[in-house]
Design a protein around this motif. Structure first.
Motif, PDB file in Angstrom:
ATOM      1  N   ARG A  63      20.700  13.955 -11.157  1.00  0.00           N
ATOM      2  CA  ARG A  63      21.633  12.572 -10.682  1.00  0.00           C
ATOM      3  C   ARG A  63      20.975  11.674 -10.037  1.00  0.00           C
ATOM      4  O   ARG A  63      20.896  10.371 -10.072  1.00  0.00           O
ATOM      5  N   GLN A  64      20.246  12.304  -9.066  1.00  0.00           N
ATOM      6  CA  GLN A  64      19.795  11.412  -7.885  1.00  0.00           C
ATOM      7  C   GLN A  64      18.471  10.654  -8.796  1.00  0.00           C
ATOM      8  O   GLN A  64      18.062   9.619  -8.496  1.00  0.00           O
ATOM      9  N   PHE A 307       7.293  16.229  -4.962  1.00  0.00           N
ATOM     10  CA  PHE A 307       6.920  15.184  -5.683  1.00  0.00           C
ATOM     11  C   PHE A 307       5.532  14.673  -5.402  1.00  0.00           C
ATOM     12  O   PHE A 307       5.152  14.921  -4.257  1.00  0.00           O
ATOM     13  N   THR A 308       4.732  13.908  -6.151  1.00  0.00           N
ATOM     14  CA  THR A 308       3.505  13.580  -6.028  1.00  0.00           C
ATOM     15  C   THR A 308       3.108  12.266  -5.214  1.00  0.00           C
ATOM     16  O   THR A 308       2.203  12.508  -4.532  1.00  0.00           O
ATOM     17  N   SER A 309       4.065  11.576  -5.324  1.00  0.00           N
ATOM     18  CA  SER A 309       3.890  10.030  -4.752  1.00  0.00           C
ATOM     19  C   SER A 309       4.852   9.445  -3.931  1.00  0.00           C
ATOM     20  O   SER A 309       6.090   9.971  -4.177  1.00  0.00           O
ATOM     21  N   GLN A 310       4.650   8.644  -2.989  1.00  0.00           N
ATOM     22  CA  GLN A 310       5.958   8.443  -2.096  1.00  0.00           C
ATOM     23  C   GLN A 310       6.416   7.008  -2.825  1.00  0.00           C
ATOM     24  O   GLN A 310       6.479   5.927  -2.307  1.00  0.00           O
ATOM     25  N   HIS A 316      13.452   8.611  -2.050  1.00  0.00           N
ATOM     26  CA  HIS A 316      14.905   8.708  -1.719  1.00  0.00           C
ATOM     27  C   HIS A 316      15.728   9.752  -2.503  1.00  0.00           C
ATOM     28  O   HIS A 316      16.924   9.857  -2.371  1.00  0.00           O
ATOM     29  N   MET A 317      15.000  10.903  -2.999  1.00  0.00           N
ATOM     30  CA  MET A 317      15.544  11.917  -3.409  1.00  0.00           C
ATOM     31  C   MET A 317      15.379  13.043  -2.443  1.00  0.00           C
ATOM     32  O   MET A 317      14.631  13.218  -1.798  1.00  0.00           O
ATOM     33  N   ASP A 318      16.457  14.033  -2.575  1.00  0.00           N
ATOM     34  CA  ASP A 318      16.226  15.165  -1.624  1.00  0.00           C
ATOM     35  C   ASP A 318      17.488  16.115  -2.120  1.00  0.00           C
ATOM     36  O   ASP A 318      18.412  16.092  -2.114  1.00  0.00           O
ATOM     37  N   ILE A 319      16.931  17.377  -2.069  1.00  0.00           N
ATOM     38  CA  ILE A 319      17.735  18.537  -2.330  1.00  0.00           C
ATOM     39  C   ILE A 319      18.965  18.671  -1.599  1.00  0.00           C
ATOM     40  O   ILE A 319      19.843  19.231  -1.611  1.00  0.00           O
TER      41      ILE A 319
END
Length: 323
Positions: A63-64, A307-310, A316-319
């Motif tokens: 969803r993120q 993730f590969t790139s900022q 803005h995604m985070d488990i």
């Protein structure tokens, strides 16, 4: 004796049975998983609780990602989701039911699994109604093709030679932000094969993210028992000793030059990242008197999000970030 491939494929049924148990009892909201389970079983409370945390973590990241890749006021998204070893996962149908979808959604698994899944989808009017209108059955019934959703048969050990051409033929775009999902899949591959998948992603998909869910900690007493129990069923966690800890799972991606990687075990996820009200709700469903055993079990499973790139899509995604 079953081949090792057939035994590994059987784990998709085990996961579906656990998910159906959790859904039927109210731990998770998944009205579709019952269509994929012929012989429902009631799992133990600690398994149901673990299934809830696993489901919650995966849905959180899905969803993120969709929220971060929406590009217009109509909610159309520009990203892609690729599920490696999809089994009987129902996430596509859950997302489509809620109107939350990327531009393209791909599922990959062995042909025996995808054929079973395709047949189940077409037998169920509820599932069939959620397929895109342009869906076609292909490859003798083992694949489903549409512009938005593709169910593809392939051996992940031959990712670049067999799977990548199928993805490309179905519209996979290396320039789009892409989330890969792998639940208890890479760990069954020899490290050379799982590394080859990650190397291809690193070299070819500029904006890539991945969420894995795998077993960890093989050397303590519980870990050794876990390995022995799986081995007795003919299952070998081929990647476990190469990436045995939280730190080694995150470092795996950092060593490839990925921008960020965070690993968290399921016990921490349950205790610190679920909302307190959600934990209270779960406690009312079933009494969990095997609390210490649950924590021990959950410490041996982990999410890794990398993730590969900022880019803004992944930064803005985070488990560890609530839904």
């Amino acid at each position: 004796m079953e081949s090792s491939d057939a035994v590994v494929q059987g784990t998709s049924n085990d996961a579906a049975v656990s998910r159906e148990s959790a859904a039927r009892l109210g731990y998770i909201d998944d009205p579709f998983i019952r269509h994929f389970v012929k012989r429902p079983l009631r799992r133990a409370p600690l398994i149901n609780r673990g299934t809830h945390s696993r489901f919650d973590g995966v849905q959180r990241i899905l969803r993120q990602f969709i929220q971060q890749t929406q590009k217009d006021s109509q909610g159309h998204a520009c990203g892609q989701i690729v599920v490696l070893g999809a089994g009987m996962d129902t996430s596509y149908f859950l997302l489509r039911q809620q109107g939350l979808l990327p531009c393209r959604y791909f599922e990959i698994d062995f042909s025996d699994i995808t054929a079973k899944k395709a047949a189940t989808v077409y037998r169920s009017s509820a599932l069939r109604a959620l397929l895109p209108e342009d869906t076609l059955v292909a490859e003798g019934g083992s694949e489903l093709h549409s512009a938005e959703y593709s169910l593809l048969a392939g051996d992940l050990r031959q990712f670049e030679s067999q799977v990548v051409p199928k993805l490309m033929a179905r519209g996979f775009d290396c320039s789009e932000p892409t989330l890969f999902l792998s639940e208890c899949v890479l760990i069954y591959l020899d490290p050379q094969h799982s590394d080859a998948i990650l190397n291809w992603i690193t070299a070819n998909v500029a904006q890539a993210g991945i969420l894995t869910y795998e077993q960890i900690l093989p050397t303590d007493r519980f870990g050794q028992m876990m390995i022995e129990n799986l081995r007795a069923r003919g299952l070998e966690l081929r990647g476990l000793h190469a990436y045995p800890t939280l730190q080694s799972n995150s470092q795996r991606f950092l060593d490839l030059g990925w921008h960020s990687a965070v690993a968290v075990d399921l016990a921490t996820y349950h205790e610190q990242l679920l909302e307190p009200l959600e934990r209270e709700r779960l406690a009312k469903i079933e009494f969990l008197d095997e609390w210490e055993e649950f924590i021990l079990l959950a410490q041996h499973y982990a999410f890794t999000f990398a993730f590969t790139s900022q880019s803004s899509h992944f930064a803005h995604m985070d488990i560890e970030k609530p839904n």
